[in-house]
Design a protein around this motif. Structure first.
Motif, short mmCIF file in Angstrom:
data_model
loop_
_atom_site.label_atom_id
_atom_site.label_comp_id
_atom_site.label_asym_id
_atom_site.label_seq_id
_atom_site.Cartn_x
_atom_site.Cartn_y
_atom_site.Cartn_z
N ASP A 143 0.85 -1.19 0.00
CA ASP A 143 0.00 0.00 0.00
C ASP A 143 0.89 1.24 0.00
OD1 ASP A 143 0.76 0.57 2.60
OD2 ASP A 143 -1.27 0.78 3.36
N ALA A 144 0.26 2.42 -0.15
CA ALA A 144 1.05 3.62 -0.42
C ALA A 144 1.98 3.97 0.75
CB ALA A 144 0.12 4.80 -0.72
N ILE A 189 -2.43 2.91 -7.12
CA ILE A 189 -1.91 3.23 -5.78
C ILE A 189 -2.95 2.96 -4.70
CG2 ILE A 189 -0.90 5.03 -4.33
CD1 ILE A 189 0.11 6.35 -6.87
N VAL A 190 -4.23 3.22 -5.00
CA VAL A 190 -5.23 2.96 -3.96
C VAL A 190 -5.17 1.47 -3.63
CG1 VAL A 190 -6.84 4.83 -4.35
CG2 VAL A 190 -7.08 2.74 -5.67
N TYR A 191 -5.13 1.19 -2.33
CA TYR A 191 -4.97 -0.21 -1.93
C TYR A 191 -6.29 -0.96 -2.07
CZ TYR A 191 -3.40 -4.28 0.52
OH TYR A 191 -3.07 -5.56 0.82
N PHE A 192 -7.39 -0.25 -1.89
CA PHE A 192 -8.69 -0.93 -2.03
C PHE A 192 -9.75 0.07 -2.48
CE2 PHE A 192 -8.29 0.55 2.35
CZ PHE A 192 -9.46 1.26 2.51
N LEU A 217 1.73 10.40 -10.03
CA LEU A 217 0.89 9.81 -9.00
C LEU A 217 -0.59 9.92 -9.35
CD1 LEU A 217 2.67 10.94 -5.71
CD2 LEU A 217 2.74 8.71 -6.81
N TRP A 223 -4.74 8.44 -0.41
CA TRP A 223 -5.26 7.20 -1.00
C TRP A 223 -5.82 6.31 0.10
CZ3 TRP A 223 0.09 8.46 -2.13
CH2 TRP A 223 0.24 9.12 -3.35
N HIS A 224 -6.65 5.33 -0.31
CA HIS A 224 -7.02 4.28 0.62
C HIS A 224 -5.79 3.42 0.87
CE1 HIS A 224 -11.15 5.29 0.26
NE2 HIS A 224 -11.29 4.86 -0.97
N THR A 225 -5.41 3.26 2.12
CA THR A 225 -4.28 2.39 2.43
C THR A 225 -4.71 1.41 3.52
OG1 THR A 225 -3.53 3.98 4.07
CG2 THR A 225 -2.49 4.07 1.90
#
Lengths: 243, 147
Positions: free
Chosen positions: A123-124, B33-36, B26, A177-179
């Motif tokens: 993740d970011a 990049i967003v994990y979910f 970015l 971001w969603h992490t």
């Protein structure tokens, strides 16, 4: 102004007196921080005892970022004002930054396994922290990769300044971001969302590790100054032999 | 110009330019990049779940009283309080898995059901002793993940 700061003799004189105090504060804060962190602070309502990993993880992460910032600013001073002491300071900070970014990654991973259910995810936040670790390593490697020392210092300084761009990414990755990594608990709007009893050992550990880094950096700079002096003396005696 | 200030100027310009370039990269890579995605993100981005062929991750809260066990299989709903997704998973759940907990599930869609291959717990940013958490819940001022 910078000339005043960057005079090696003055640096030696000032640090001679302050260094013992810095070490003293660091040791006191370390032991009280460890005591509160390990024995006299509550378990977390979700994490149980695993929350105690935070008392090493969070100060390490803050220091890894802050030390990188100092390193890069010192590199700006080296490139712009060409002061050799600035280069010594940057190279003295680098190994300590490697230590703290590695500690952040390792302790985070140890916490991640029981809490998230995984050692590592891309993740970011985790990825940008790994990038920070590689910037530290890259700086050290590049600095020592040239035959002429000043070439290495200059090239590595450029790399370090480029790496500055990564710092806001590390800090704000959890907001942009969603992490999987949780957002900030301490430095955020509306005050910290962490219990006071947990904030105490966290602050003490941060104090301890900051002062310990400062102590190590001063020690590093001093050693490098002596090295330089030795090199100069050696050169001088060689020249005298020839003539 | 004084060479010192010229060097300072060049340094600042380089950092700003690289910063801008990084920002653009970015932005272009945001989807990677967003994990979910949250269930609502998915709905806005893809519309129907049938349109999603790839492996993805969905994050959100475990909907209260939606957890069912069928032998080895766990069935539950992920919610972001706007949309919900039904998840089927047969594997070891993380210790923190429970109603109202933030989680991230990785897997693929099959007929509007999400078949997860991995479920991770997402921890939030609140740290407090259990007594405080209980007191907050008792006084109905709970702001945690299960409100």
């Amino acid at each position: 102004m910078f000339d005043w700061l960057a005079n090696p003799n003055r640096f030696n004189r000032i640090t001679e007196k302050t260094q013992p105090f810095i070490l003293f504060i660091s040791i006191i804060a370390l032991f009280s921080g460890l005591y509160f962190g390990l024995f006299d602070s509550p378990k977390d309502y979700q994490q149980g005892n695993a929350v105690r990993i935070m008392y090493v993880h969070v100060p390490s992460a803050w220091l890894a970022s802050f030390l990188y910032f100092s390193l890069a600013i010192s590199c700006v001073f080296y490139l712009v004002w060409k002061h050799p002491l600035a280069d010594l300071v940057s190279s003295s900070i680098a190994p300590i930054g490697v230590l703290f970014s590695a500690l952040t990654l390792i302790t985070g991973s140890l916490w991640g396994k029981p809490m998230w259910g995984t050692w590592w995810v891309w993740d970011a936040r985790l990825t940008s922290m790994l990038v920070l670790f590689f910037f530290y390593l890259g700086y050290i490697l590049l600095r020592n990769a040239f035959e002429r020392k000043t070439d290495g210092s200059k090239t590595a300084s450029v790399l370090a300044i480029v790496g500055l761009i990564n710092l806001p990414i590390v800090k704000f990755s959890v907001d942009w971001w969603h992490t999987l990594h949780q957002p900030a608990s301490i430095i955020k709007f509306g005050g910290p969302s962490i219990d006071e009893k947990m904030l105490l050992p966290l602050s003490l550990m941060f104090l301890a590790l900051s002062f310990f880094s400062l102590y190590l950096i001063i020690l590093n700079v001093k050693t490098k100054l002596i090295e330089k002096k030795c090199e100069a003396l050696l050169l001088k005696s060689n020249l005298e032999e020839i003539s | 110009m004084n060479p010192k200030y010229r060097r300072l100027f060049i340094t600042i310009i380089i950092v700003l330019t690289l910063g801008l370039a990084t920002k653009l990269i970015l932005m272009a890579l945001e989807d990677n990049i967003v994990y979910f995605y949250t269930p609502n993100d998915l709905n806005e981005k893809f519309g129907d779940a049938q349109n999603i062929q790839n492996k993805i991750r969905i994050g959100g809260l475990v909907l209260e009283s939606s957890i069912k066990k069928e032998g080895e299989k766990t069935i539950f709903m992920i919610t972001d309080r706007k949309k919900e997704v039904k998840v089927l998973f047969d594997g070891p759940l993380p210790d923190l898995f429970r109603e109202g907990q933030g989680i991230v599930a990785e897997g693929m869609f099959q007929n509007n059901n999400f078949i997860a291959s991995e479920v991770l717990a997402k921890h939030d940013e609140n740290y407090m002793p259990p007594e405080v958490a209980d007191a907050l819940k008792k006084n109905n001022v709970w702001k945690g993940d299960s409100d």
